[in-house]
Design a protein around this motif. Structure first.
Motif, short mmCIF file in Angstrom:
data_model
loop_
_atom_site.label_atom_id
_atom_site.label_comp_id
_atom_site.label_asym_id
_atom_site.label_seq_id
_atom_site.Cartn_x
_atom_site.Cartn_y
_atom_site.Cartn_z
N LEU A 186 -1.13 10.11 -30.19
CA LEU A 186 -0.88 11.35 -29.46
C LEU A 186 -2.09 11.72 -28.62
O LEU A 186 -3.22 11.74 -29.11
N THR A 187 -1.87 11.99 -27.33
CA THR A 187 -2.91 12.62 -26.53
C THR A 187 -2.40 14.01 -26.16
O THR A 187 -1.22 14.19 -25.86
N THR A 188 -3.29 14.98 -26.19
CA THR A 188 -2.86 16.35 -25.93
C THR A 188 -4.04 17.21 -25.53
O THR A 188 -5.18 16.96 -25.95
N HIS A 189 -3.76 18.22 -24.70
CA HIS A 189 -4.76 19.24 -24.41
C HIS A 189 -4.56 20.47 -25.31
O HIS A 189 -5.39 21.37 -25.30
N TYR A 190 -3.45 20.50 -26.05
CA TYR A 190 -3.22 21.58 -27.00
C TYR A 190 -3.92 21.21 -28.31
O TYR A 190 -3.40 20.43 -29.10
N LEU A 191 -5.08 21.79 -28.52
CA LEU A 191 -5.85 21.42 -29.71
C LEU A 191 -5.14 21.84 -30.99
O LEU A 191 -5.29 21.21 -32.03
#
Length: 294
Positions: A186-191
């Motif tokens: 998973l890559t995400t900017h939502y920490l």
């Protein structure tokens, strides 16, 4: 990490574009039934790394192996699903037609009803893709990524554009897929997404791994604690206190970042005993992310 449960790895991975390094001497392992979150600021190398693992991009040096096969090989592709940030869909097909088409690409596809349930598309399967909102399109792309019943699923910013209810539903689907044995990268900017879902986090900066571990381990590596309280004071008055790293004010609240919460709090309360709404919070993943990216 257990070698016995490892299904994919990269070792000594390097990739440059026009002489500028994008991935630098990177090692990673993906375990069976694991959610691995890859975090980093824009330009950290996340998308480059995902594309190399998918075989969509060649690497300059190092070794990449997925299910004892070469990245991008037919053997690997049959066991992998991917939901990428950039994807175009024919607008003249209905949701059910998209799913049926993608199922036909695989020898052992996930059952149609199961795909719909995971993606929350049961009530809109007859809708044309051109009629979908941004969040609904994300749900369709998620559905297509799992059509092949993958053993390894790559999700690149999967919940972008989703409302909170849809995002929570996707998170539950990811947990259910993990429980069924699927590994997820998973890559995400939502920490909060990484904090909630990931068994392991890989933090990238300038193509290098600067930290890896569970969310709790990464948060524990940051030695700052936040003391927050309500006070009509200039935050600068706290800068000389024991352990204080920084002070700021947001509305009626003052936030004091400290490396020694106990002593800082004792000193603050000794001089200002009438403070209101005092809270002490350990650094969260966002604070850890910011500090480790400095």
């Amino acid at each position: 990490m257990s070698q016995q449960n490892m299904i994919a790895f990269a070792k000594g991975l390097n990739k440059s574009f026009s002489g500028k390094p994008a991935v630098v001497d990177l090692d990673l392992e993906i375990q069976a039934g694991q959610v691995l979150a890859i975090l980093g600021a824009n330009g950290a190398g996340k998308t480059t790394l995902i594309n190399i693992l998918l075989g969509r991009l060649s690497h300059d040096s190092g070794d990449v192996n997925l299910f004892n096969a070469k990245a991008g090989s037919l053997e690997a592709k049959r066991l992998i699903g991917a939901m990428l940030q950039v994807a175009n869909l024919p607008e003249t097909l209905k949701i059910k037609e998209h799913i049926r088409l993608f199922q036909s690409y695989y020898p052992n596809p996930m059952p149609y009803e199961k795909v719909l349930a995971y993606a929350g598309l049961e009530k809109m399967q007859n809708r044309y893709s051109k009629k979908l909102s941004g969040g609904e399109k994300q749900r369709l792309l998620f559905a297509l990524s799992i059509c092949g019943n993958p053993k390894l699923l790559f999700l690149d910013e999967p919940s972008v554009g989703m409302d909170m209810e849809s995002r929570q539903s996707m998170w539950q689907a990811i947990r259910d897929l993990k429980r069924a044995g699927t590994s997820i990268v998973l890559t995400t900017h939502y920490l909060q997404e990484a904090d909630s879902l990931a068994d392991e986090i890989l933090l990238l900066k300038d193509g290098k791994v600067v930290k890896r571990g569970s969310s709790e381990e990464i948060k524990a590596s940051v030695n700052h604690t936040t003391i927050r309280f309500c006070a009509d004071l200039d935050p600068a008055v706290f800068e000389g206190f024991e352990g204080v790293v920084s002070c700021s004010k947001s509305g009626k609240y003052i936030e004091v970042q400290t490396s020694n919460a106990s002593q800082s709090l004792q000193q603050i309360l000794a001089q200002y005993p009438d403070l209101e709404d005092v809270t002490v919070e350990r650094a969260g993943l966002e604070e850890a992310f910011k500090q480790l990216n400095q």
